[in-house]
Design a protein around this motif. Structure first.
Motif, PDB file in Angstrom:
ATOM      1  N   MET A 177       0.961  -1.090   0.036  1.00  0.00           N
ATOM      2  CA  MET A 177      -0.101   0.110   0.022  1.00  0.00           C
ATOM      3  C   MET A 177       0.891   1.314   0.000  1.00  0.00           C
ATOM      4  O   MET A 177       1.893   1.342   0.897  1.00  0.00           O
ATOM      5  N   ALA A 178       0.604   2.104  -0.799  1.00  0.00           N
ATOM      6  CA  ALA A 178       1.457   3.368  -0.888  1.00  0.00           C
ATOM      7  C   ALA A 178       1.233   4.583   0.260  1.00  0.00           C
ATOM      8  O   ALA A 178      -0.054   4.405   0.629  1.00  0.00           O
ATOM      9  N   THR A 179       2.106   5.030   0.564  1.00  0.00           N
ATOM     10  CA  THR A 179       1.763   5.812   1.750  1.00  0.00           C
ATOM     11  C   THR A 179       1.239   7.436   1.179  1.00  0.00           C
ATOM     12  O   THR A 179       1.619   7.877   0.057  1.00  0.00           O
ATOM     13  N   PHE A 180       0.375   7.883   1.799  1.00  0.00           N
ATOM     14  CA  PHE A 180      -0.196   9.188   1.690  1.00  0.00           C
ATOM     15  C   PHE A 180       0.734  10.315   1.586  1.00  0.00           C
ATOM     16  O   PHE A 180       1.671  10.527   2.547  1.00  0.00           O
ATOM     17  N   ARG A 181       0.803  11.369   0.482  1.00  0.00           N
ATOM     18  CA  ARG A 181       1.649  12.217   0.719  1.00  0.00           C
ATOM     19  C   ARG A 181       0.750  13.476   0.251  1.00  0.00           C
ATOM     20  O   ARG A 181       0.489  13.393  -1.127  1.00  0.00           O
ATOM     21  N   PHE A 182       0.581  14.462   0.948  1.00  0.00           N
ATOM     22  CA  PHE A 182      -0.139  15.617   0.534  1.00  0.00           C
ATOM     23  C   PHE A 182       0.974  16.351  -0.236  1.00  0.00           C
ATOM     24  O   PHE A 182       2.051  17.024   0.293  1.00  0.00           O
ATOM     25  N   ARG A 183       0.756  16.903  -1.510  1.00  0.00           N
ATOM     26  CA  ARG A 183       1.615  17.733  -2.025  1.00  0.00           C
ATOM     27  C   ARG A 183       1.552  19.100  -1.743  1.00  0.00           C
ATOM     28  O   ARG A 183       2.576  19.742  -2.024  1.00  0.00           O
ATOM     29  N   GLU A 217       1.894  20.106   1.396  1.00  0.00           N
ATOM     30  CA  GLU A 217       2.148  20.029   2.815  1.00  0.00           C
ATOM     31  C   GLU A 217       3.025  21.097   3.110  1.00  0.00           C
ATOM     32  O   GLU A 217       3.087  21.661   4.168  1.00  0.00           O
ATOM     33  N   THR A 218       4.214  21.496   2.299  1.00  0.00           N
ATOM     34  CA  THR A 218       4.940  22.615   2.607  1.00  0.00           C
ATOM     35  C   THR A 218       4.229  23.806   2.473  1.00  0.00           C
ATOM     36  O   THR A 218       4.520  24.702   3.455  1.00  0.00           O
ATOM     37  N   TYR A 219       3.360  24.279   1.921  1.00  0.00           N
ATOM     38  CA  TYR A 219       2.519  25.254   1.805  1.00  0.00           C
ATOM     39  C   TYR A 219       1.717  25.409   3.089  1.00  0.00           C
ATOM     40  O   TYR A 219       1.535  26.346   3.452  1.00  0.00           O
ATOM     41  N   LEU A 220       1.034  24.265   3.491  1.00  0.00           N
ATOM     42  CA  LEU A 220       0.461  24.147   4.550  1.00  0.00           C
ATOM     43  C   LEU A 220       1.331  24.555   5.777  1.00  0.00           C
ATOM     44  O   LEU A 220       1.046  25.168   6.807  1.00  0.00           O
ATOM     45  N   ARG A 221       2.488  24.075   5.903  1.00  0.00           N
ATOM     46  CA  ARG A 221       3.375  24.398   7.073  1.00  0.00           C
ATOM     47  C   ARG A 221       3.524  26.171   6.901  1.00  0.00           C
ATOM     48  O   ARG A 221       3.853  26.529   8.045  1.00  0.00           O
ATOM     49  N   LEU A 222       3.901  26.513   5.715  1.00  0.00           N
ATOM     50  CA  LEU A 222       4.044  27.810   5.496  1.00  0.00           C
ATOM     51  C   LEU A 222       3.114  28.509   6.364  1.00  0.00           C
ATOM     52  O   LEU A 222       3.029  29.698   6.932  1.00  0.00           O
ATOM     53  N   LYS A 223       1.728  28.214   5.915  1.00  0.00           N
ATOM     54  CA  LYS A 223       0.401  28.878   6.370  1.00  0.00           C
ATOM     55  C   LYS A 223       0.370  28.774   7.982  1.00  0.00           C
ATOM     56  O   LYS A 223      -0.091  29.806   8.671  1.00  0.00           O
ATOM     57  N   GLU A 283      -6.220  22.316   5.721  1.00  0.00           N
ATOM     58  CA  GLU A 283      -6.340  21.097   6.383  1.00  0.00           C
ATOM     59  C   GLU A 283      -7.662  20.123   5.897  1.00  0.00           C
ATOM     60  O   GLU A 283      -7.462  19.032   5.658  1.00  0.00           O
ATOM     61  N   LYS A 284      -8.699  20.959   5.532  1.00  0.00           N
ATOM     62  CA  LYS A 284      -9.757  20.357   4.930  1.00  0.00           C
ATOM     63  C   LYS A 284      -9.349  19.363   3.591  1.00  0.00           C
ATOM     64  O   LYS A 284      -9.761  18.413   3.429  1.00  0.00           O
ATOM     65  N   LEU A 285      -8.828  20.137   2.925  1.00  0.00           N
ATOM     66  CA  LEU A 285      -8.423  19.783   1.590  1.00  0.00           C
ATOM     67  C   LEU A 285      -7.316  18.394   1.782  1.00  0.00           C
ATOM     68  O   LEU A 285      -7.436  17.594   0.887  1.00  0.00           O
ATOM     69  N   LYS A 286      -6.494  18.545   2.812  1.00  0.00           N
ATOM     70  CA  LYS A 286      -5.720  17.542   2.986  1.00  0.00           C
ATOM     71  C   LYS A 286      -6.439  16.272   3.486  1.00  0.00           C
ATOM     72  O   LYS A 286      -6.242  15.094   3.156  1.00  0.00           O
TER      73      LYS A 286
END
Length: 149
Positions: free
Chosen positions: A1-7, A9-15, A114-117
């Protein structure tokens, strides 16, 4: 099973960092407002003390005009300081509102991301479940073909 990666994520951390910065700026301005309020309370107490002193000095038999005049000057000085604090408070209010609005906007952006994630994570899990079900069906079909042939 492939792990989930939110594209994003860096932008979310910046926000999140920007939201935390907005929160810190608001806290700083609110501390300044609280200090101004405390100073106004102290000035009001000192004015009351000077008025009490003048009242007591005028009730006694002999009146020292120099002390009463000095106390009245002190009251005038304190009232001027209080007006200055009130002016600073009025100047501070727009900054407080601006910082609050910036925090609200930053928090909204973070919650949206976060909702999008969460949505993307649910979609990923659904795709993975569908893929796993497909693989299990193929395995079962292969086993069935071996037995039936």
């Amino acid at each position: 099973m492939a792990t989930f990666r939110f594209r994003l994520e860096t932008y979310l951390r910046l926000k999140i960092a920007a939201r935390d910065q907005c929160r810190a700026e608001l806290a700083e301005v609110l501390r300044a407002e609280e200090q101004l309020k405390q100073q106004q309370v102290e000035i009001a107490e000192e004015i009351d003390g000077q008025h009490d002193y003048i009242r007591q000095a005028t009730q006694s038999g002999s009146v020292n005009l120099d002390l009463i005049t000095a106390a009245q000057r002190q009251v005038m000085f304190l009232k001027a300081a209080d007006q200055e604090k009130q002016m600073l408070m009025k100047q501070l209010l727009p900054h407080i509102q601006q910082r609050r609005q910036a925090l609200i906007d930053a928090d909204h952006e973070v919650r949206t991301l976060e909702k999008l994630k969460e949505q993307k994570q649910v979609q990923h899990l659904q795709r993975e479940s569908a893929l796993e079900a497909k693989q299990m069906d193929e395995i079962a079909l292969t086993g069935f073909r071996r037995k039936g042939v």
